[in-house]
Design an enzyme around this catalytic site. Sequence first.
Site, short mmCIF file in Angstrom:
data_model
loop_
_atom_site.label_atom_id
_atom_site.label_comp_id
_atom_site.label_asym_id
_atom_site.label_seq_id
_atom_site.Cartn_x
_atom_site.Cartn_y
_atom_site.Cartn_z
N HIS A 18 15.56 -3.10 -5.41
CA HIS A 18 15.98 -3.28 -4.02
C HIS A 18 17.22 -4.18 -3.95
O HIS A 18 18.16 -3.91 -3.21
CB HIS A 18 14.88 -4.00 -3.21
CG HIS A 18 13.59 -3.24 -3.06
ND1 HIS A 18 12.37 -3.81 -3.31
CD2 HIS A 18 13.34 -1.97 -2.66
CE1 HIS A 18 11.41 -2.94 -3.07
NE2 HIS A 18 11.96 -1.80 -2.69
N LYS A 42 0.33 1.29 4.96
CA LYS A 42 0.43 1.17 3.50
C LYS A 42 -0.40 0.01 2.96
O LYS A 42 -0.41 -0.22 1.75
CB LYS A 42 1.90 0.97 3.10
CG LYS A 42 2.74 2.21 3.33
CD LYS A 42 4.09 2.09 2.65
CE LYS A 42 4.85 3.40 2.75
NZ LYS A 42 6.22 3.29 2.23
N ARG A 91 15.87 6.54 -6.65
CA ARG A 91 15.60 6.20 -8.04
C ARG A 91 15.70 7.48 -8.85
O ARG A 91 16.69 7.76 -9.49
CB ARG A 91 14.20 5.61 -8.19
CG ARG A 91 14.11 4.18 -7.77
CD ARG A 91 12.71 3.76 -7.56
NE ARG A 91 12.17 4.33 -6.34
CZ ARG A 91 11.08 3.93 -5.73
NH1 ARG A 91 10.38 2.96 -6.25
NH2 ARG A 91 10.68 4.48 -4.62
N SER A 129 7.70 -1.29 -6.42
CA SER A 129 6.82 -2.41 -6.05
C SER A 129 5.39 -2.11 -6.49
O SER A 129 4.68 -2.98 -6.97
CB SER A 129 6.86 -2.64 -4.54
OG SER A 129 8.16 -2.89 -4.12
P1 ADP Z 1 9.36 2.26 1.80
O1 ADP Z 1 8.01 1.91 2.29
O2 ADP Z 1 10.38 2.38 2.88
O3 ADP Z 1 9.44 3.39 0.81
P2 ADP Z 1 10.12 0.48 -0.33
O4 ADP Z 1 10.16 -0.99 -0.22
O5 ADP Z 1 9.20 1.07 -1.32
O6 ADP Z 1 9.79 0.92 1.11
O7 ADP Z 1 11.57 1.05 -0.58
C1 ADP Z 1 12.65 0.86 0.30
C2 ADP Z 1 13.80 1.71 -0.17
O8 ADP Z 1 14.27 1.23 -1.42
C3 ADP Z 1 13.49 3.19 -0.37
O9 ADP Z 1 14.62 3.94 -0.01
C4 ADP Z 1 13.23 3.28 -1.87
O10 ADP Z 1 13.50 4.60 -2.37
C5 ADP Z 1 14.25 2.28 -2.36
N1 ADP Z 1 13.90 1.73 -3.67
C6 ADP Z 1 12.76 1.14 -4.06
N2 ADP Z 1 12.82 0.75 -5.36
C7 ADP Z 1 14.05 1.13 -5.79
C8 ADP Z 1 14.72 1.06 -7.05
N3 ADP Z 1 14.17 0.53 -8.13
N4 ADP Z 1 15.97 1.58 -7.11
C9 ADP Z 1 16.55 2.15 -6.02
N5 ADP Z 1 15.97 2.25 -4.83
C10 ADP Z 1 14.74 1.75 -4.71
#
Ligand code: ADP
Length: 160
Positions: A18, A42, A91, A129
């Site tokens: 992130h 979630k 990703r 995460s």
């Molecule tokens: P959500 O509940 O919106 O999916 P996340 O916190 O899991 O929330 O992710 C927020 C955003 O960050 C999403 O677009 C997700 O694809 C992106 N994201 C999460 N981890 C990574 C990573 N390692 N590299 C690139 N983007 C990421």
Amino acid sequence: MNRKALYPGTFDPVTYGHLDIMERASRIYDCVFIGVAHSKEKKPLFSVKERVSMLKNATRHLKNVEIEDFKGLVINHAKRKKTCVIIRGLRMISDFEFEFQMALTNRKLSEDIETIFMMTNDSYSYLSSKLIKEAVSLGADVKSFVPASVAKKLKIKLSK
Ligand code: ADP
């Protein structure tokens, strides 16, 4: 021109993946709003207050980044922040289908809001995460995936 963007997510908790997207976005936009979704469905491990606080700590070096929680639709939060850009991280190909669906839905809901996809540095592209929480609960040290203060909080939460 004041270019603003919103990067929404659950951030439960924030990872270096992130943060990499946030750093890239902060170099392109004048102001980047990080929207922390409550995401009750979630069942996040950390409360929204804890997630906001961890993000504030982790982004202290980024002067044009603002952290705030929000409830409801991402596009409504984007409108409140007066931005027409939503940033999402990609990703692997596996992210694509869901992200594509969501971007098209958001476009249907609001024609003038554009979703911009950014790719992380490939060394973070496998991070999530969810995986990090699982690793900590099995006793792994995750300091190379998340900031040290986040790793500490994860250990406290998951060893209870
Ligand atoms: P959500 O509940 O919106 O999916 P996340 O916190 O899991 O929330 O992710 C927020 C955003 O960050 C999403 O677009 C997700 O694809 C992106 N994201 C999460 N981890 C990574 C990573 N390692 N590299 C690139 N983007 C990421």
